[in-house]
Write a protein that holds these residues in place. Structure first.
Motif, PDB file in Angstrom:
ATOM      1  N   LYS A 237       0.907  -1.172   0.083  1.00  0.00           N
ATOM      2  CA  LYS A 237       0.003   0.051   0.051  1.00  0.00           C
ATOM      3  C   LYS A 237       0.823   1.307   0.012  1.00  0.00           C
ATOM      4  CE  LYS A 237      -4.406  -1.822   1.953  1.00  0.00           C
ATOM      5  NZ  LYS A 237      -5.197  -1.781   2.979  1.00  0.00           N
ATOM      6  N   LYS A 238       2.090   1.159  -0.488  1.00  0.00           N
ATOM      7  CA  LYS A 238       2.855   2.262  -0.575  1.00  0.00           C
ATOM      8  C   LYS A 238       3.666   2.259  -1.636  1.00  0.00           C
ATOM      9  CE  LYS A 238       6.647   4.624   2.143  1.00  0.00           C
ATOM     10  NZ  LYS A 238       7.566   4.442   3.083  1.00  0.00           N
ATOM     11  N   ASN A 239       3.581   3.490  -2.555  1.00  0.00           N
ATOM     12  CA  ASN A 239       4.389   3.757  -3.835  1.00  0.00           C
ATOM     13  C   ASN A 239       5.918   3.665  -3.615  1.00  0.00           C
ATOM     14  OD1 ASN A 239       1.828   5.584  -4.659  1.00  0.00           O
ATOM     15  ND2 ASN A 239       2.517   4.411  -6.557  1.00  0.00           N
TER      16      ASN A 239
ATOM     17  N   ASP B 137       7.013   5.745 -10.096  1.00  0.00           N
ATOM     18  CA  ASP B 137       6.992   4.501  -9.625  1.00  0.00           C
ATOM     19  C   ASP B 137       6.912   3.463 -10.635  1.00  0.00           C
ATOM     20  OD1 ASP B 137       6.102   2.172  -8.586  1.00  0.00           O
ATOM     21  OD2 ASP B 137       4.521   2.869  -7.003  1.00  0.00           O
TER      22      ASP B 137
ATOM     23  N   ARG C  28      -2.551   2.796  -1.683  1.00  0.00           N
ATOM     24  CA  ARG C  28      -1.728   3.677  -2.118  1.00  0.00           C
ATOM     25  C   ARG C  28      -2.620   4.820  -2.745  1.00  0.00           C
ATOM     26  NH1 ARG C  28       0.416  -0.912  -4.915  1.00  0.00           N
ATOM     27  NH2 ARG C  28      -0.763  -0.293  -6.984  1.00  0.00           N
TER      28      ARG C  28
ATOM     29  N   ARG D  46      -3.446   6.971   0.461  1.00  0.00           N
ATOM     30  CA  ARG D  46      -2.219   7.482   1.060  1.00  0.00           C
ATOM     31  C   ARG D  46      -2.024   9.047   0.387  1.00  0.00           C
ATOM     32  NH1 ARG D  46       3.148   6.314   3.333  1.00  0.00           N
ATOM     33  NH2 ARG D  46       2.315   4.231   4.061  1.00  0.00           N
ATOM     34  N   ARG D  47      -2.003   9.015  -1.075  1.00  0.00           N
ATOM     35  CA  ARG D  47      -1.784  10.149  -1.694  1.00  0.00           C
ATOM     36  C   ARG D  47      -2.751  11.164  -1.624  1.00  0.00           C
ATOM     37  NH1 ARG D  47      -0.777   7.202  -5.939  1.00  0.00           N
ATOM     38  NH2 ARG D  47      -2.748   7.530  -7.092  1.00  0.00           N
TER      39      ARG D  47
END
Length: 867
Positions: free
Chosen positions: A122-124, A143, A304, A307-308
C-alpha cells in the motif's frame, strides 16, 4: 606474466561497465561475486567468503548465492542502498561453443525494484530525479511498478525549502541528480543525514534540453513539457536512467503528469512529521498515524491512492465537494458499500501486475490472479451503476470489465499452474493441439515404461528388476548383484554400483528418445505459448491501468465512507472563505487509542478578522498540543475529501499548514534545540500566507525566559499584522504575559485548558475555554510524573518564595524568614560567592518551563554547589 582466465576476463569487462553496482554473475545455479564485490557482499549478507583460481598468482575472493533464492539476498542489498547488476547466461551452456555468452539484463536499484516481495503493498516506491540549475529545480518522480509519472518545477520563492518539502511528500527510495545539487550546503544535512539517501549523480549530457526533448518524444507522441524546461530536463534524464537500468520499453508509463505545487495544500516536512499523517514520529510506523485510522481499503491500489490523497490535500473546492459527495453516498448506502468492499477484497494489485507484464516478469500464477481480479469487474460495475453521485456515476462508465482478457486467460492458463514458466504444466488442455499431443505422448510414455518393466521381469525372471530414470543416465534397467546371472545377453551395461548393475537395451533407448523428446518439446512449446499470451495481454496495458485507477478510487472512497460511518464523522463544508468553525472536534487518532471512549471534544473558531490568533495557555499534559493538532488534521481531512471527527465543521480553504510542535537537537548538523526551533519559525514566517493555518507550540522555550518571551511576543505581533501576514493561528504558550495581547491587539483571543484543583492535586478537564490560565501547575504535573515527595515539597516552598519575590519582574531581593535546616535563598547579607552564584542561577530559572526531570537535576546541581 600471469593473466586472467577467459571467464574472469569476461567478468572484468562486464564489471567495468557497471562500476557502481554489485555484479551478480550467473554461473550455473548460482550468482557469483568476485574480488571487491565478493568482499563487500560477504560482509553485508553475512555469507562465506571463499576464493577461486582466476589465472593470477593470488586466487580471486569469491562468494555466491543460489539462483532460486537470490531475491532474498538482493532485497538485503537494496535495503542497504546498493545497486545490483544482474548478469545472466544469454545462451544454453549445453549448446554454447566455448565461453558462455553473458550480459546484464537489468540493474536493480532502490527506486527500480519490481519484485512484490521487496515492496510494501500500500505504498508507492518512488524514484526521483532532481535537476538543479543555480537556485531553481526541476523534479520528476516515477513509480515504475505502477507507471505513475509526475513532474514539476520550482522557479520562485524559497526554492530549496520547497524542494525539501516536495521530497518529503514523495519520500523517494532513490534520488538521481546532476552534480550541481550536491554542492549546495543543505544537501548533506537533509538528503544524506535526514532522508538517508545519497543521490546518484548522472552526467550533464542526459540533462541537456535537446537530449531530453528527443527522449520524451521517443516515448510519447507529443511533449507536454515544451514550456517547462527544468521539468523537461528532469523528466528526460529520469527516462534515460530507467531505460538504461531496466533494459526494456516503458509502455506502461502512458503519460507524464505535470503539476503545480500550488494545486495541492502545501505541508512542509516538519509539519508532515509533527502531524503524523502517514507514520508516527517516534518509530515511523503506520499504526498511530492518521492513515492508520482512515485506511480500511480492500486493495493495494486503493491503499496507495488513499495515502496520496492524504499527502496532497486538494485546493479546488469543486474537486473537494465531488469527493465528499461520493463519500456521502457510499456512507449512506450501507448495503451497497458492504457488497462493494467484499468484491474488492478479491481484487489483486492490477497496477503492479500490469507493470510485471511490461517488464516480462509475470508468471502463470500472476495471470491467474489477474483473471480472478478482472472476473469481479462486471459485478462491481453493476453495483456502481446504481449510484447517482457525479464521481460514483462516472465510474460505472469508466470501468472496463475487460472480459476478453478474462476469457483468454481462462482458455489458455491452467487453474493451478506451477510457479516457474519453464517447467511445463502451465497451458490448459484444449488450448493448443500440439501441446495436447505431446502431453499425451508423455503420459502414455510413462505407461509404456511400466509395461516394458513388467515384460522384462517376466522375460528374465528377475522379480526385483526396475526401470528407473535420472538426469545423467536417462532411463536404465537396474538389477541387483544377486540376480546378475539372470541378465540376458542383449542387456548393455551402463554403470556398476556397489549393490547393483545398470543396463540398457535397444528397445529402451528408442523408447527413451520418444518420451524425453516429447517432454522437452512440450515444456519448450508451453513457454513459447506463454510468452505469446503475455505479449498479447501486454498490448492492453492501457485498458488495465485505466480500470486499475478506477478500482483504486472506488476503494479509497469506500474506505473513507466506512470510517465515517463507524466513527460518527460529519461531512464538512469546505468553501472559499476565512472561517474555520469546528463544533465538538476530536483528534481522529487519539480518540481511537482511548479504549474507554473518554475523549473530550472541543470547539474551534478562527477567522481573518477578530479571531485570527488563539493564544492557548494551561499546564503541560492538559491537552494543548492534542487540541491544536486535531484542528490541523480536521482541516487536512476535509480538503482531502474525508468526513471529519466533529458534530459540525465549516472549513475556509487553507493553502498551507505549518506546525512548530516539540523541540529536539539536530545533532547531525550541529544545531541546538533553540536553533532548530528558530529555523522552523523563520521558514513559517517566510512562507505562510493569509490563507495558511499555523500551529505554534511553546515558541521561545529553548532560551532564557526574557529572550523567549520577547521572541514569542514579537512573532505573535508579526503574524497578527494583516499587512505582513494575518494567518489563522493557534499559539500555545506558558508565557502568561502573552495573554495581555488580547487587550492590546485586534484579532487575538485568549483560551485555556480547564483544570480542577483538588487539594495539592489537579485534574485535567481537557476542555478549551475562553480566558487565560492563571498558572502552569508545573509542580503538580511533576507530582503526577512521579517525582519524590521531598522534592515536590521543597519545590513548593521555593515556588512560593519566587512568587512572593516576583523575581521575574522585581530584581530587588526580598529577605524572608529562613527555612529550618535549609539555606535562606533571599537573605541579602553574609552570602558567600558560591551562594550568590546559586541565587543568580535560581533567579534566571523559569519553573513553569522545567520538566520534572530537569527540576530534579537542577536541585541536585545547586545542592552540590553549596556543599
Amino acid at each position: 606474466m600471469a593473466k586472467l582466465t577467459p571467464m574472469m576476463q569476461q567478468y572484468r569487462a562486464i564489471k567495468e561497465r557497471y562500476k557502481d553496482c554489485i555484479l551478480f554473475f550467473r554461473l550455473g545455479d548460482f550468482y557469483e561475486m568476485f574480488f571487491e564485490d565478493a568482499e563487500l557482499a560477504s560482509r553485508e549478507l553475512e555469507i562465506a567468503l571463499t576464493a577461486r583460481d582466476c589465472g593470477l598468482e593470488e586466487r580471486a575472493p569469491m562468494c555466491g548465492v543460489p539462483y532460486h533464492s537470490a531475491h532474498t539476498y538482493l532485497a538485503k542489498l537494496i535495503a542497504k542502498g546498493y545497486k545490483v547488476a544482474i548478469c545472466e547466461q544469454m545462451e544454453d551452456p549445453a549448446m554454447a561453443k566455448g565461453l558462455v555468452k553473458r550480459d546484464v539484463t537489468r540493474v536493480v536499484t532502490p527506486g527500480t525494484v519490481i519484485d512484490p516481495t521487496m515492496l510494501e503493498d500500500k505504498k508507492n516506491n518512488f524514484l526521483m530525479c532532481i535537476y538543479c540549475r543555480q537556485t531553481y529545480f526541476g523534479i520528476a518522480v516515477v513509480d515504475i511498478t505502477t507507471g505513475e509519472f509526475f513532474t514539476t518545477q520550482i522557479t520562485w520563492g524559497s526554492s530549496m525549502r520547497k524542494l525539501l518539502d516536495e521530497t518529503a511528500r514523495f519520500k523517494p527510495s532513490e534520488i538521481i541528480t546532476n552534480a550541481e545539487l550536491t554542492k549546495k550546503p543543505e544537501y548533506k544535512s537533509y538528503f544524506e543525514d535526514y532522508l538517508g539517501i545519497r543521490a546518484s549523480i548522472l552526467p550533464d549530457q542526459v540533462f541537456e534540453p535537446a537530449f531530453c526533448d528527443e527522449k520524451i518524444l521517443s516515448l510519447f507522441k507529443e511533449n507536454p513539457l515544451k514550456d517547462l524546461e527544468l521539468a523537461k530536463c528532469a523528466t528526460g534524464a529520469l527516462l534515460e536512467y530507467i531505460e538504461s537500468t531496466q533494459k526494456t520499453d516503458l509502455t506502461h508509463i502512458e503519460a507524464i503528469q505535470p503539476y503545480k505545487i500550488e494545486q495541492y495544500m502545501i505541508i512542509d516536512s516538519a509539519s508532515r512529521r509533527n502531524l503524523e499523517i502517514t507514520e508516527t514520529m517516534r518509530d515511523a510506523r503506520k499504526k498511530g498515524s492518521l492513515l492508520w485510522v482512515l485506511d480500511k481499503t480492500s486493495t493495494a491500489m486503493g491503499g496507495r491512492m488513499l495515502r496520496r490523497w492524504l499527502e496532497q490535500p486538494l485546493m479546488d473546492v469543486d474537486e473537494i465537494q465531488m469527493r465528499l459527495d461520493a463519500v456521502e453516498e457510499l456512507k449512506n448506502g450501507f448495503m451497497v458499500r458492504n457488497e462493494l468492499m467484499d468484491l474488492l477484497r478479491g481484487v489483486y494489485d492490477i497496477e503492479r501486475l500490469a507493470g510485471k507484464l511490461v517488464f516480462g516478469t509475470i508468471n502463470a500464477r500472476d495471470l491467474v490472479s489477474l483473471k480472478i481480479s478482472l472476473s469481479k469487474l462486471p459485478y462491481i460495475r453493476e453495483m456502481v451503476a446504481g449510484l447517482t453521485c457525479g464521481l460514483n456515476a462516472a465510474m460505472a462508465e469508466r470501468l472496463d470489465p475487460l472480459e476478453d482478457i478474462v476469457e483468454l486467460i481462462e482458455r489458455a492458463i491452467a487453474d493451478d499452474p506451477p510457479l516457474s514458466v519453464k517447467e511445463g504444466g502451465i497451458i490448459k488442455e484444449g488450448y493448443h493441439e500440439e501441446v495436447d499431443r505431446l502431453r499425451k505422448a508423455t503420459t502414455e510414455g510413462k505407461n509404456w515404461i511400466a509395461e516394458m518393466e513388467a515384460r522384462e521381469r517376466e522375460r528374465t525372471g528377475i522379480k526385483s528388476l526396475k526401470i528407473r530414470y535420472n538426469e545423467n543416465f536417462g532411463y536404465y534397467i537396474e538389477v541387483t548383484k544377486a540376480n546378475i546371472g539372470q541378465v540376458p545377453e542383449d542387456y548393455v551395461r551402463k554403470q556398476t554400483l556397489v549393490n547393483c548393475e545398470r543396463f540398457t537395451t535397444e528397445a529402451l533407448a528408442e523408447l527413451e528418445k520418444t518420451i524425453l523428446g516429447a517432454e522437452k518439446k512440450v515444456v519448450q512449446l508451453e513457454y513459447e505459448l506463454f510468452c505469446q499470451l503475455r505479449d498479447a495481454i501486454s498490448s492492453h496495458v492501457k485498458r488495465l491501468k485505466a480500470t486499475a485507477h478506477c478500482i483504486a478510487e472506488l476503494d479509497a472512497l469506500c474506505s473513507l465512507a466506512e470510517v465515517a460511518d463507524r466513527n460518527n464523522y460529519v461531512k464538512p463544508q469546505v468553501y472559499q472563505g476565512g472561517v474555520i468553525e469546528i463544533q465538538d472536534g476530536r483528534h481522529p487518532v487519539v480518540e481511537k487509542m482511548l479504549s474507554d471512549n473518554s475523549f473530550v471534544p472541543n470547539d474551534t473558531w478562527l477567522d481573518m478578522e477578530d479571531n485570527r490568533i488563539a493564544i492557548i495557555t494551561g499546564p503541560n499534559m492538559a491537552g494543548k498540543s492534542t487540541y491544536m493538532r486535531q484542528v490541523a488534521l480536521i482541516v487536512l481531512m476535509a480538503q482531502a475529501g474525508s468526513f471529519v471527527p466533529a458534530s459540525y465543521a465549516r472549513i475556509g480553504l487553507v493553502d498551507r499548514i505549518f506546525t512548530r510542535v516539540g523541540a529536539s537537537d539536530d545533532l547531525a548538523s550541529g544545531q541546538s534545540t533553540f536553533m532548530v526551533e528558530m529555523s522552523e519559525v523563520a521558514n513559517i514566517l517566510s512562507n505562510a500566507t493569509p490563507n495558511s493555518l499555523l500551529i505554534l507550540d511553546e515558541i521561545g522555550r529553548g532560551t532564557s525566559t526574557h529572550d523567549g518571551l520577547s521572541i514569542a511576543w514579537a512573532v505573535i505581533e508579526y503574524i497578527n499584522d494583516r499587512a505582513r501576514l494575518g494567518s489563522r493561528t493557534l499559539f500555545a504558550t506558558h508565557y502568561h504575559e502573552l495573554t495581555e495581547l488580547e487587550d492590546k491587539l485586534h484579532g487575538i483571543k485568549n483560551y485555556c485548558v480547564s483544570v480542577r484543583k483538588k487539594g495539592d492535586d489537579i485534574i485535567f478537564l481537557r476542555k478549551i475555554s475562553r480566558g487565560g490560565a492563571d498558572r502552569s501547575y508545573g509542580v503538580e504535573v511533576a507530582k503526577l510524573a512521579g517525582i519524590p515527595d521531598p522534592v515536590i515539597q521543597r519545590a513548593r516552598v521555593i515556588l512560593e518564595e519566587l512568587d512572593e519575590a516576583d523575581i521575574n519582574k522585581n530584581p530587588k531581593r526580598k529577605k524572608e524568614k529562613p527555612v529550618e535546616g535549609q539555606l535562606d535563598l533571599f537573605a541579602s547579607s553574609s552570602l558567600t560567592k558560591a551562594e550568590r552564584d546559586v541565587l543568580d542561577e535560581i533567579r534566571a530559572l523559569d519553573p513553569s518551563n522545567l520538566t520534572p526531570l530537569d527540576a530534579l537535576n537542577k536541585l541536585y546541581s545547586l545542592q552540590q554547589k553549596l556543599k
